[in-house]
Design a protein around this motif. Structure first.
Motif, PDB file in Angstrom:
ATOM      1  N   LEU A   1       0.824  -1.202   0.000  1.00  0.00           N
ATOM      2  CA  LEU A   1       0.000   0.000   0.000  1.00  0.00           C
ATOM      3  C   LEU A   1       0.860   1.255   0.000  1.00  0.00           C
ATOM      4  CD1 LEU A   1      -2.494  -1.206   2.733  1.00  0.00           C
ATOM      5  CD2 LEU A   1      -3.004  -0.981   0.309  1.00  0.00           C
ATOM      6  N   VAL A   2       0.408   2.236  -0.768  1.00  0.00           N
ATOM      7  CA  VAL A   2       0.993   3.579  -0.755  1.00  0.00           C
ATOM      8  C   VAL A   2      -0.171   4.542  -0.582  1.00  0.00           C
ATOM      9  CG1 VAL A   2       2.247   5.328  -2.057  1.00  0.00           C
ATOM     10  CG2 VAL A   2       2.919   2.927  -2.239  1.00  0.00           C
ATOM     11  N   PHE A   3      -0.057   5.451   0.397  1.00  0.00           N
ATOM     12  CA  PHE A   3      -1.156   6.352   0.720  1.00  0.00           C
ATOM     13  C   PHE A   3      -0.798   7.804   0.402  1.00  0.00           C
ATOM     14  CE2 PHE A   3      -1.742   2.774   3.680  1.00  0.00           C
ATOM     15  CZ  PHE A   3      -3.064   2.439   3.408  1.00  0.00           C
ATOM     16  N   GLN A   4      -1.835   8.644   0.390  1.00  0.00           N
ATOM     17  CA  GLN A   4      -1.627  10.085   0.247  1.00  0.00           C
ATOM     18  C   GLN A   4      -0.768  10.612   1.391  1.00  0.00           C
ATOM     19  OE1 GLN A   4      -5.283  12.306   0.355  1.00  0.00           O
ATOM     20  NE2 GLN A   4      -4.267  14.268   0.576  1.00  0.00           N
ATOM     21  N   HIS A   5      -1.073  10.191   2.619  1.00  0.00           N
ATOM     22  CA  HIS A   5      -0.273  10.561   3.790  1.00  0.00           C
ATOM     23  C   HIS A   5       0.823   9.509   3.935  1.00  0.00           C
ATOM     24  CE1 HIS A   5      -3.203  13.610   4.688  1.00  0.00           C
ATOM     25  NE2 HIS A   5      -4.168  12.709   4.661  1.00  0.00           N
ATOM     26  N   ILE A   6       2.059   9.919   3.821  1.00  0.00           N
ATOM     27  CA  ILE A   6       3.155   9.010   3.520  1.00  0.00           C
ATOM     28  C   ILE A   6       3.560   8.159   4.721  1.00  0.00           C
ATOM     29  CG2 ILE A   6       5.514   8.922   2.640  1.00  0.00           C
ATOM     30  CD1 ILE A   6       4.855  11.628   1.220  1.00  0.00           C
ATOM     31  N   HIS A   7       3.487   8.699   5.930  1.00  0.00           N
ATOM     32  CA  HIS A   7       3.719   7.917   7.149  1.00  0.00           C
ATOM     33  C   HIS A   7       5.122   7.314   7.216  1.00  0.00           C
ATOM     34  CE1 HIS A   7      -0.447   8.441   8.151  1.00  0.00           C
ATOM     35  NE2 HIS A   7      -0.870   7.728   7.140  1.00  0.00           N
ATOM     36  N   LEU A   8       6.133   8.089   6.852  1.00  0.00           N
ATOM     37  CA  LEU A   8       7.503   7.669   7.142  1.00  0.00           C
ATOM     38  C   LEU A   8       7.848   8.057   8.575  1.00  0.00           C
ATOM     39  CD1 LEU A   8       9.424   8.804   3.921  1.00  0.00           C
ATOM     40  CD2 LEU A   8       8.341   6.591   4.388  1.00  0.00           C
ATOM     41  N   VAL A   9       8.825   7.379   9.146  1.00  0.00           N
ATOM     42  CA  VAL A   9       9.347   7.767  10.459  1.00  0.00           C
ATOM     43  C   VAL A   9      10.421   8.812  10.193  1.00  0.00           C
ATOM     44  CG1 VAL A   9      10.401   7.008  12.605  1.00  0.00           C
ATOM     45  CG2 VAL A   9       8.831   5.484  11.370  1.00  0.00           C
ATOM     46  N   ALA A  10      10.076  10.081  10.425  1.00  0.00           N
ATOM     47  CA  ALA A  10      10.920  11.186   9.964  1.00  0.00           C
ATOM     48  C   ALA A  10      12.327  11.151  10.550  1.00  0.00           C
ATOM     49  CB  ALA A  10      10.246  12.520  10.290  1.00  0.00           C
ATOM     50  N   ARG A  11      12.452  10.700  11.803  1.00  0.00           N
ATOM     51  CA  ARG A  11      13.767  10.746  12.446  1.00  0.00           C
ATOM     52  C   ARG A  11      14.653   9.567  12.054  1.00  0.00           C
ATOM     53  NH1 ARG A  11      10.205   8.770  16.153  1.00  0.00           N
ATOM     54  NH2 ARG A  11      10.792   6.855  17.264  1.00  0.00           N
ATOM     55  N   ARG A  12      14.072   8.552  11.425  1.00  0.00           N
ATOM     56  CA  ARG A  12      14.849   7.393  11.006  1.00  0.00           C
ATOM     57  C   ARG A  12      15.449   7.642   9.621  1.00  0.00           C
ATOM     58  NH1 ARG A  12      16.069   4.201  15.303  1.00  0.00           N
ATOM     59  NH2 ARG A  12      14.215   3.630  16.481  1.00  0.00           N
ATOM     60  N   SER A  13      16.440   6.854   9.282  1.00  0.00           N
ATOM     61  CA  SER A  13      17.047   6.992   7.961  1.00  0.00           C
ATOM     62  C   SER A  13      16.081   6.512   6.882  1.00  0.00           C
ATOM     63  CB  SER A  13      18.343   6.182   7.886  1.00  0.00           C
ATOM     64  OG  SER A  13      18.072   4.798   7.836  1.00  0.00           O
ATOM     65  N   VAL A  14      16.332   6.976   5.689  1.00  0.00           N
ATOM     66  CA  VAL A  14      15.560   6.512   4.536  1.00  0.00           C
ATOM     67  C   VAL A  14      15.663   4.995   4.422  1.00  0.00           C
ATOM     68  CG1 VAL A  14      15.539   6.539   2.007  1.00  0.00           C
ATOM     69  CG2 VAL A  14      15.722   8.690   3.279  1.00  0.00           C
ATOM     70  N   LEU A  15      16.862   4.449   4.605  1.00  0.00           N
ATOM     71  CA  LEU A  15      17.062   3.006   4.483  1.00  0.00           C
ATOM     72  C   LEU A  15      16.251   2.248   5.526  1.00  0.00           C
ATOM     73  CD1 LEU A  15      18.541   0.681   3.071  1.00  0.00           C
ATOM     74  CD2 LEU A  15      20.416   0.992   4.697  1.00  0.00           C
ATOM     75  N   ASP A  16      16.237   2.711   6.775  1.00  0.00           N
ATOM     76  CA  ASP A  16      15.447   2.043   7.814  1.00  0.00           C
ATOM     77  C   ASP A  16      13.964   2.034   7.452  1.00  0.00           C
ATOM     78  OD1 ASP A  16      17.594   1.384   9.389  1.00  0.00           O
ATOM     79  OD2 ASP A  16      17.330   3.048  10.807  1.00  0.00           O
ATOM     80  N   ASN A  17      13.479   3.140   6.894  1.00  0.00           N
ATOM     81  CA  ASN A  17      12.078   3.204   6.504  1.00  0.00           C
ATOM     82  C   ASN A  17      11.751   2.179   5.430  1.00  0.00           C
ATOM     83  OD1 ASN A  17      10.190   5.584   7.586  1.00  0.00           O
ATOM     84  ND2 ASN A  17      12.316   6.292   7.676  1.00  0.00           N
ATOM     85  N   VAL A  18      12.644   2.008   4.477  1.00  0.00           N
ATOM     86  CA  VAL A  18      12.392   1.035   3.411  1.00  0.00           C
ATOM     87  C   VAL A  18      12.488  -0.385   3.952  1.00  0.00           C
ATOM     88  CG1 VAL A  18      13.174   0.183   1.161  1.00  0.00           C
ATOM     89  CG2 VAL A  18      13.174   2.639   1.645  1.00  0.00           C
ATOM     90  N   CYS A  19      13.452  -0.644   4.830  1.00  0.00           N
ATOM     91  CA  CYS A  19      13.560  -1.972   5.441  1.00  0.00           C
ATOM     92  C   CYS A  19      12.278  -2.369   6.158  1.00  0.00           C
ATOM     93  CB  CYS A  19      14.720  -2.005   6.430  1.00  0.00           C
ATOM     94  SG  CYS A  19      16.372  -2.005   5.695  1.00  0.00           S
ATOM     95  N   ALA A  20      11.543  -1.383   6.665  1.00  0.00           N
ATOM     96  CA  ALA A  20      10.295  -1.673   7.377  1.00  0.00           C
ATOM     97  C   ALA A  20       9.290  -2.406   6.502  1.00  0.00           C
ATOM     98  CB  ALA A  20       9.688  -0.388   7.918  1.00  0.00           C
ATOM     99  N   GLY A  21       9.424  -2.291   5.194  1.00  0.00           N
ATOM    100  CA  GLY A  21       8.539  -3.043   4.315  1.00  0.00           C
ATOM    101  C   GLY A  21       8.681  -4.540   4.457  1.00  0.00           C
ATOM    102  N   ALA A  22       9.816  -4.991   4.980  1.00  0.00           N
ATOM    103  CA  ALA A  22      10.064  -6.426   5.137  1.00  0.00           C
ATOM    104  C   ALA A  22       9.611  -6.971   6.486  1.00  0.00           C
ATOM    105  CB  ALA A  22      11.556  -6.709   4.949  1.00  0.00           C
ATOM    106  N   LEU A  23       9.039  -6.124   7.336  1.00  0.00           N
ATOM    107  CA  LEU A  23       8.742  -6.559   8.710  1.00  0.00           C
ATOM    108  C   LEU A  23       7.783  -7.740   8.763  1.00  0.00           C
ATOM    109  CD1 LEU A  23       8.492  -3.146  10.594  1.00  0.00           C
ATOM    110  CD2 LEU A  23      10.224  -4.929  10.883  1.00  0.00           C
ATOM    111  N   GLY A  24       6.927  -7.880   7.771  1.00  0.00           N
ATOM    112  CA  GLY A  24       5.972  -8.987   7.790  1.00  0.00           C
ATOM    113  C   GLY A  24       6.616 -10.356   7.742  1.00  0.00           C
TER     114      GLY A  24
END
Length: 242
Positions: A76-99
């Motif tokens: 899913l990709v939403f209008q409201h992006i919901h990144l963790v602003a204080r985390r690195s870009v890489l950490d945010n992308v890694c979160a996609g694998a949490l499942g």
């Protein structure tokens, strides 16, 4: 012959109390295709996407590659992006694998396995942001953050990508870039992409097909250049949407 759809929505019906807001909608999206869902405010387009994702209780059937949709089948990709602003870009992308990772990885991002970090870097490369991997997510522009959100979705490895008004908060140049990216991911990455859009002109330039909703029904279905004026009872809304 048309290939079998990757995403199939059949007879989708959604009720809020006594009011039915989605009336038996059917939608198919094949792998390698971007389907844009258009309609005026309140037409049911975001409700359709949320029903396809399993976020809204709905009657009907949702299949991915001919099987009942599973929890990892759609990203899913939403209008409201919901990144963790204080985390690195890489950490945010890694979160996609949490499942598919142990719970501790969600609590301590440093525990993301090396293989996941390498995969996430590959996803960032696909969206053109590998050079920003170690920057704070909050330091990026809105368009860049939405591209990070797309990379995070790619890291889920889902065959279907659902995007709910992903460019409505972006400036025109960033909107074109993000829609172009989604189209490329469909055409070259083989994803089935369903994008709810509020801008018919963007859909005409980037989508392969459109489905137009009006009052919870499919009113239009066809190629991206189909005239969508019938979807917008208020001509001023169509002008704004374009």
């Amino acid at each position: 012959m048309m290939p079998d759809p990757m995403l199939t929505v059949r007879d989708a019906r959604v009720r809020y109390g006594d009011r039915e807001v989605l009336h038996g909608v059917d939608v198919d999206v094949t792998a390698g295709e971007l389907l844009a869902v258009l309609g005026a405010n309140g037409s049911g387009k975001s409700t359709l996407l949320r029903a396809a994702a399993g976020l809204t209780p709905a009657d009907g059937e949702v299949l991915v590659d001919g099987r009942p949709r599973g929890p990892r089948d759609v990203a899913l990709v939403f209008q409201h992006i919901h990144l963790v602003a204080r985390r690195s870009v890489l950490d945010n992308v890694c979160a996609g694998a949490l499942g598919r990772l142990p719970l501790r990885c969600s609590l301590v991002p440093a525990l993301f396995p090396r293989a996941v970090r390498e995969e996430a870097m590959g996803c960032l490369d696909r969206v053109g942001l590998a050079d920003r991997a170690h920057d704070r997510a909050g330091s990026l522009s809105g368009g860049q953050q939405q591209r990070v959100a797309v990379a995070r979705a790619l890291c889920q490895r889902a065959p279907v990508l659902l995007a709910d008004e992903p460019v409505s908060a972006l400036d025109p140049a960033a909107a074109e870039q993000v829609l172009g990216l989604l189209t490329e991911l469909a055409h070259t990455g083989g994803l089935a992409v369903l994008a709810v859009l509020h801008q018919p002109a963007l859909a005409a330039r980037h989508a392969d097909r459109i489905v137009g909703l009006r009052d919870g029904h499919v009113a239009i279905e066809g190629p991206a250049h189909t005239d969508v004026g019938a979807l917008y009872p208020d001509a001023r809304e169509l002008e704004t949407a374009s």
